[in-house]
Design a protein around this motif. Sequence first.
Motif, PDB file in Angstrom:
ATOM      1  N   LEU A   1       0.810  -1.261   0.092  1.00  0.00           N
ATOM      2  CA  LEU A   1      -0.098  -0.188   0.184  1.00  0.00           C
ATOM      3  C   LEU A   1       0.692   1.326  -0.194  1.00  0.00           C
ATOM      4  CD1 LEU A   1      -2.889   1.581   0.092  1.00  0.00           C
ATOM      5  CD2 LEU A   1      -2.634   1.278   2.649  1.00  0.00           C
ATOM      6  N   GLU A   2       2.423   1.398   1.181  1.00  0.00           N
ATOM      7  CA  GLU A   2       2.934   2.453   0.967  1.00  0.00           C
ATOM      8  C   GLU A   2       3.193   3.148  -0.543  1.00  0.00           C
ATOM      9  OE1 GLU A   2       6.124   3.994   3.773  1.00  0.00           O
ATOM     10  OE2 GLU A   2       5.905   2.127   3.551  1.00  0.00           O
ATOM     11  N   ASP A   3       4.015   1.329  -0.958  1.00  0.00           N
ATOM     12  CA  ASP A   3       4.024   1.699  -2.867  1.00  0.00           C
ATOM     13  C   ASP A   3       3.458   2.689  -3.522  1.00  0.00           C
ATOM     14  OD1 ASP A   3       6.531   0.346  -2.133  1.00  0.00           O
ATOM     15  OD2 ASP A   3       6.269  -1.063  -2.915  1.00  0.00           O
ATOM     16  N   ALA A   4       2.187   1.870  -3.841  1.00  0.00           N
ATOM     17  CA  ALA A   4       0.793   2.694  -4.427  1.00  0.00           C
ATOM     18  C   ALA A   4       0.850   3.874  -4.080  1.00  0.00           C
ATOM     19  CB  ALA A   4      -0.142   1.582  -4.563  1.00  0.00           C
ATOM     20  N   LEU A   5       0.569   4.279  -2.818  1.00  0.00           N
ATOM     21  CA  LEU A   5       0.852   5.759  -2.041  1.00  0.00           C
ATOM     22  C   LEU A   5       1.590   6.501  -2.634  1.00  0.00           C
ATOM     23  CD1 LEU A   5      -0.675   4.867   1.495  1.00  0.00           C
ATOM     24  CD2 LEU A   5      -2.433   5.666  -1.000  1.00  0.00           C
ATOM     25  N   ASN A   6       2.768   6.306  -2.782  1.00  0.00           N
ATOM     26  CA  ASN A   6       4.306   7.181  -2.806  1.00  0.00           C
ATOM     27  C   ASN A   6       3.942   7.389  -4.508  1.00  0.00           C
ATOM     28  OD1 ASN A   6       5.126   6.610  -0.264  1.00  0.00           O
ATOM     29  ND2 ASN A   6       6.528   5.759  -0.720  1.00  0.00           N
ATOM     30  N   SER A   7       3.578   6.120  -5.101  1.00  0.00           N
ATOM     31  CA  SER A   7       3.237   6.775  -7.092  1.00  0.00           C
ATOM     32  C   SER A   7       2.422   7.909  -6.891  1.00  0.00           C
ATOM     33  CB  SER A   7       3.274   5.201  -7.653  1.00  0.00           C
ATOM     34  OG  SER A   7       3.817   4.434  -6.935  1.00  0.00           O
ATOM     35  N   VAL A   8       1.213   7.649  -6.123  1.00  0.00           N
ATOM     36  CA  VAL A   8       0.439   8.298  -6.314  1.00  0.00           C
ATOM     37  C   VAL A   8       0.630  10.055  -6.248  1.00  0.00           C
ATOM     38  CG1 VAL A   8      -2.269   9.426  -5.650  1.00  0.00           C
ATOM     39  CG2 VAL A   8      -1.307   6.640  -6.563  1.00  0.00           C
ATOM     40  N   ARG A   9       1.362  10.017  -4.992  1.00  0.00           N
ATOM     41  CA  ARG A   9       1.890  11.949  -4.290  1.00  0.00           C
ATOM     42  C   ARG A   9       2.387  11.642  -5.354  1.00  0.00           C
ATOM     43  NH1 ARG A   9       5.501  10.911   0.887  1.00  0.00           N
ATOM     44  NH2 ARG A   9       7.212  10.127  -1.334  1.00  0.00           N
TER      45      ARG A   9
END
Length: 477
Positions: A249-257
């Motif tokens: 989840l952290e990877d996906a959130l960082n990508s969107v951010r």
Amino acid sequence: MLVKEVFSQKETRNIDKIYKDLVTILSPRKVSKKFVDLVSYSHDYWPISLLWFLEGRLPALPDIVVFPESTEDVVKVVKYAYENNIPIYPYGGGTGVLGGAVPEYGGIVIDTKRLRHIKIFKEDLYVEVGAGINGMILETYLNKEGYTLGHFPQSLYASTVGGWISTKAIGQFSTKYGGIEDMLLGLEAVLPTGEVLLLRPDPRAAIGPDLKKLFIEAEGLFGIVTKAYLKIHPYPRKRIFISFASETLEDALNSVRNILWRGARPAVIRIYDKVETLKWFHMKKKAKGKIGTIIILEGDEKLVEAEKQIVEEEFSNAEPMGEEPVKYWLDKRFDVRELPEYAPLGIVIDTIEVAIPWSKAVALYNDVINAIRGVEGTLIAYAHASHFYSQGVCFYFIFGGLPPKGSSPTEYYEKVWKAAMEATLKHGGAISHHHGIGRMRAKWIKEYLGDTAMNILKKIKRAIDNKAILNRGNMGV
């Protein structure tokens, strides 16, 4: 007919006289006290209320329902209610999910759905609409004229513009188009005294505090919105669908951010946790055990292509999954059949959306999910992130459960909500992102706002509505 009411705080009134007076003021076809209408307007789409119905209970019955067809009609009813100290409850599509439209003090429900005109100002790129216009009808009309509002809440087929304003609604395409607060240029509203307030649709104005913001997420406390002026956009010339499977989840959130920080604004971004990924990416075996993300880019061809490049660069550590999951989501996104299908089985289902800064996002997700799963009776709990900002994200939690032996559906429901709200407040999160407060979240509003802000809210209510006739009992104000 004797009916059990959960919230009823009715006062003794001469309903026959009120009915006759309103018929005289309006006309017989605009006023009803039929039992079927009173039941229809005793509730909104608050999930727990469906279980109450199955138990033979209603949230609260109004005394009268009226169907105004103009601002003048609304003025007449409001003036009458003000002079006679009768509570009034504005009602749009009835799609609120927190009991915000429940007429707990009886009185008069004002259904706004006959206020439904549309006028497009093409040269200035905005539309004037009646507050009762249905969302899907408005969007379809705009599309035929070559425009879009860009507002697609899950309730699109049933909700109204007035309801969107009153609950600070947001739609699935919010990352590009924003929430209703970003679209609202001006409005017309009837105040508790019957006075009409008109706030003009200027592109921007610096003339004192922005009064239209008083009515955004006011849930009918300060006035009845009768007309709105909304920004529109040329219909997008190109669309691109993309999806990815990330390890965490952290990877996906960082990508969107990072996508947002670079200035790209996809129309739709939705990140699903591992449980909900199985629902939307079931056709992709490689997505199992991963975090699924769907993205829709739309607009001018050159701009969309540039955004696609940024998106692919920032998701380079994830596995591309193509268009299929996005198309599946587009086909199923308005399907909300779970509630009516499972409620007769005694299963309690609801959603809880909160907002949090990026720095606390993963911790909040973990704590809220664990808090919900920790309530005895919970069968399933999962979440997605569906609205994104440069500063943070909205998580949308879904849960389902069976009340433990000796416990009622309401008791289980309230325990889940308490667990989720306490976990959110612990991390400093916003206890509501777009569903509002209503009667469900009212018990936590003071803790979130603090004493000073809560007192200011109450003072504003008293100053505008000194008799407290508008949506009496809502939001704990």
